[in-house]
Design a protein around this motif. Structure first.
Motif, mmCIF file in Angstrom:
data_model
loop_
_atom_site.group_PDB
_atom_site.id
_atom_site.type_symbol
_atom_site.label_atom_id
_atom_site.label_comp_id
_atom_site.label_asym_id
_atom_site.label_seq_id
_atom_site.Cartn_x
_atom_site.Cartn_y
_atom_site.Cartn_z
ATOM 1 N N THR A 23 0.863 -1.170 0.000
ATOM 2 C CA THR A 23 0.000 0.000 0.000
ATOM 3 C C THR A 23 0.901 1.221 0.000
ATOM 4 N N GLY A 24 0.345 2.336 -0.398
ATOM 5 C CA GLY A 24 1.171 3.530 -0.461
ATOM 6 C C GLY A 24 0.366 4.784 -0.305
ATOM 7 N N SER A 47 -3.817 7.765 -2.177
ATOM 8 C CA SER A 47 -3.534 6.543 -1.442
ATOM 9 C C SER A 47 -3.822 5.368 -2.359
ATOM 10 N N PHE A 48 -3.024 4.332 -2.268
ATOM 11 C CA PHE A 48 -3.258 3.189 -3.155
ATOM 12 C C PHE A 48 -2.875 1.901 -2.457
#
Lengths: 165, 563
Positions: B32-33, B562-563
């Motif tokens: 996630t990032g 956000s991903f």
């Protein structure tokens, strides 16, 4: 720097959303809850990051609260409202929620471990998790009307349909 | 500069590309990032007191990646402040790099982390490392952390140095925390109405400083400074009581003027939460509790502990950023009461949707201190006064008044289309203590603030929000008016126009307007923002830590994803 970015780019191409991480948060009584074990009998879950001081968060949760019983009846959804209030306000969370008679499951992420693990910067930030515990959708911020989009996603997930943006 | 912009833009590009990936599962684990960038282009505006920015443009950006597979986890955050950090953020952040990176492993109740980590013991009186990006505050520890829990017994141990912009603190932090949750440990109490948690922590900061010379004095500085705390959470049904007491050994430092008096802090909160109403009452006393990894650090730099504020966290512009309260780590005492109640649905006053009411009052005083008399030493014909290094004795009474705030907020949804929030607040702020004023002639500001916030839901996608605020005061910069109109077209667009007007400034030429227009585009977990206009000098507070925001004029572009 450039190398780091290139590396990050290639790494990312292979990944996506996945299972809820094994992060420990607390329930309203201070008991530990492992987020990876959250489940709702195969029905969808909403994970919503909020704080008592966050106006759009309170607007979102109170707007959903007006329709929540219908949502639950239609899809079996369960909403986990994860408060990121720090110890200035954690004691205020229970009176705040109960006075509004919200029916959500309340979790406390005081050290922001879950917030960091899911890549949340500012509340509100909403995730939809399918019956298998996979995060399938997320949304940052709240504007009036966004809850319709959220409910559409929840309905799709409840029917086992694929969700796209 | 061009290179810097390109690197920053590639962070944005990276996230946009990632966005186009469809979520998928595979055996590689989970990544996630979070990525964000804020770019400001500054315009000269001397009348509002905006500092001249020779670079014209400044940028803050970051990319945070988090990886997990099974019990293994790792992550890193790249940060970028070029050519300098945004106005108001400490300039020592200038530069770029990967300050925060970590790897760890979880196995059953055991969790071991190496590298950077954020941790909090109890309420934070002995240790709290956290990040507040908008403030430019980040005090994570770099070292090792071990967490272990079995059957409601939680043990944490930490060891590390603290982030100091692009380097590490000279001082080292060692700490241990233990807590027993009897409701998890004792099977009989599992679903009991009675709840009990007991915990304790001990933190020691090692600073190899040796001696400090002040005038004729040579002070021997303690190599290790310990800070110990005990806490209790007790509950029965809807009622709960929590308290923490902490004691810090002598810790001479710049913030406490090199005194050897030990520090002590106490927090106590009681709450009752029933259906339709809830109350929380809190008290605290802080005495000489500034605790850092560098005894010469001041401001928000290198703080090891954290003291929660004891007043409402306001969010309306005039209430939140002109005279906010900031915790006085060197000493303060206060009380707060916060009452929430809802007039139920279906009642005459509650209508179809009920009516939410919040009443909050808080008051903060300094400690009642008496300085120890100085000692006179005779050198030949000269007499030199040496201060007593114990510093002061604090009595049980009240010192100077620091802050007082009473406010009531009512929210009522009339029907599916209209919703109104009104707030009234009265505050007293001692500017000599809070030092948030630009004029500061009168140490005490007494202000009345009124807010009306009306939301009109035109249809499922269009809505309009109108906010009007006024602050009335005769002191400092005088009265303010503020108006905001925000039009939202869900799910993507939002446009707003805001103006703040310092209508009562004692100097007529400074009765200025601060217009600001913004456009926000939201797409799933990505948000783009553009705003243009004037930003008023004020104070931004997040989680009890404040920083001064300088006046500015110009264009701001922001992205967060956000991903």
């Amino acid at each position: 720097m450039k190398k780091a970015l290139t590396l990050a780019f290639f790494l990312m191409a292979g990944f996506g959303f996945a299972q809820l991480p094994s992060i420990k948060v607390k329930d309203i009584h201070g008991n530990e809850v492992d987020v990876a074990t959250l489940q709702n009998d195969g029905k969808p879950m909403i994970i919503n990051f909020w704080a008592t001081w966050c106006k759009p968060c309170v607007l979102e949760l109170s707007t959903i609260a007006d329709e929540y019983e219908e949502w639950v009846a239609a899809t079996g959804v369960k909403l986990y409202a994860v408060s990121i209030d720090d110890s200035r306000n954690t004691a205020k969370v229970a009176p705040f929620v109960k006075s509004r008679a919200w029916l959500y499951e309340i979790l406390l992420d005081t050290n922001e471990d879950l917030k960091r693990a899911l890549g949340v910067q500012n509340p509100p930030h909403t995730f939809v998790v399918d019956g298998k515990g996979s995060v399938v959708w997320q949304h940052m911020g709240y504007q009036l009307g966004d809850e319709k989009v959220l409910f559409d996603v929840v309905k799709k997930v409840a029917r086992g349909e694929k969700v796209d943006e | 500069m061009k290179k810097h912009i390109l690197t920053g833009l590639s962070v944005l590009g990276l996230s946009a590309v990632t966005y186009s990936q469809t979520p998928k599962e595979n055996n590689w684990g989970t990544l996630t990032g979070l990525a964000g960038a804020d770019v400001q282009f500054y315009t000269r505006d001397s009348i509002i007191g905006a500092p001249v920015v020779p670079e014209k443009m400044r940028m803050n950006a970051f990319l945070f990646l988090n990886y997990r597979k099974g019990g293994f986890y790792a992550g890193a955050r790249m940060e970028f402040y070029q050519p300098k950090p945004l106005l108001g953020i400490d300039e020592r952040f200038q530069g770029q790099g990967i300050p925060y990176y970590f790897a760890g492993y979880q196995y059953k109740g055991l969790d071991i982390t190496a590298g950077g980590f954020y941790e909090q013991f109890g309420n934070g009186l002995t240790l709290r490392s956290y990040e507040a990006r908008q403030l430019g505050f980040d005090n994570f520890l770099q070292g090792f952390r071990v967490k272990y829990n079995v059957k409601g017994i939680y043990i944490k141990g930490v060891f590390g140095r603290m982030r100091d912009f692009w380097t590490w603190s000279r001082g080292t932090v060692r700490g241990i925390d233990a807590e027993i949750n009897f409701n998890e440990t004792v099977p009989k109490l599992k679903n009991s109405k009675f709840r009990l948690r007991v915990g304790g922590s001990f933190v020691s900061v090692n600073r190899p400083d040796g001696e400090k010379v002040i005038g004729q004095e040579v002070l021997a500085l303690p190599l290790n400074v310990g800070n110990a705390a005990g806490r209790l959470n007790l509950g029965y049904g809807n009622f709960s009581l929590s308290g923490e007491f902490a004691y810090k050994f002598n810790d001479p430092s710049t913030p406490n003027h090199y005194i050897y008096k030990p520090g002590a802090s106490a927090l106590l909160t009681a709450t009752y939460a029933a259906t339709n109403w809830g109350i929380s009452v809190g008290a605290k006393r802080i005495d000489n509790f500034d605790y850092r990894t560098d005894r010469e650090a001041v401001g928000n730099r290198l703080l090891v502990n954290w003291v929660p504020m004891l007043n409402k966290q306001h969010t309306y512009a005039l209430a939140a950023s002109i005279y906010p309260y900031a915790v006085q780590y060197v000493g303060e005492q206060g009380l707060q009461a916060d009452l929430n109640f809802t007039i139920p649905r279906g009642s005459k006053l509650g209508g179809k949707y009920g009516m939410d009411i919040n009443i909050n009052a808080s008051i903060v005083y300094g400690l009642d201190t008496t300085n120890r008399p100085s000692r006179a030493t005779v050198f030949g014909s000269d007499t030199v006064l040496t201060p007593d290094r114990y510093g002061y004795s604090a009595g049980a009474g009240l010192g100077k008044e620091y802050y007082q705030d009473f406010n009531i907020e009512i929210t009522k949804k009339f029907n599916k289309k209209w919703k109104l929030t009104v707030m009234y607040m009265q505050l007293w702020a001692n500017l000599n203590v809070l030092t948030v004023s630009t004029l500061g002639k009168d140490p005490f500001v007494h202000a009345h603030i009124g807010v009306a916030d009306l939301t009109w839901r035109i249809n499922n996608s269009h809505s309009l929000r109108i906010e009007a605020e006024g602050m009335y005061t005769k002191q400092d910069q005088g009265s303010w008016l503020m108006g905001l109109v925000e039009w939202t077209f869900a799910p993507h667009w939002s446009v707003s126009l805001m103006n703040q007007y310092n209508i009562g400034h004692p100097v007529p030429e400074k009765r200025l307007n601060y217009p600001l227009g913004s456009v926000v585009y939201n797409m799933g977990s990505h948000r783009f923002q553009l705003s243009y206009g004037r930003q008023r000098a004020g104070v931004l507070c997040i989680g009890g830590v404040c920083r001064a925001v300088p006046a500015a004029n110009g264009l701001t572009l922001g992205y967060i994803g956000s991903f």
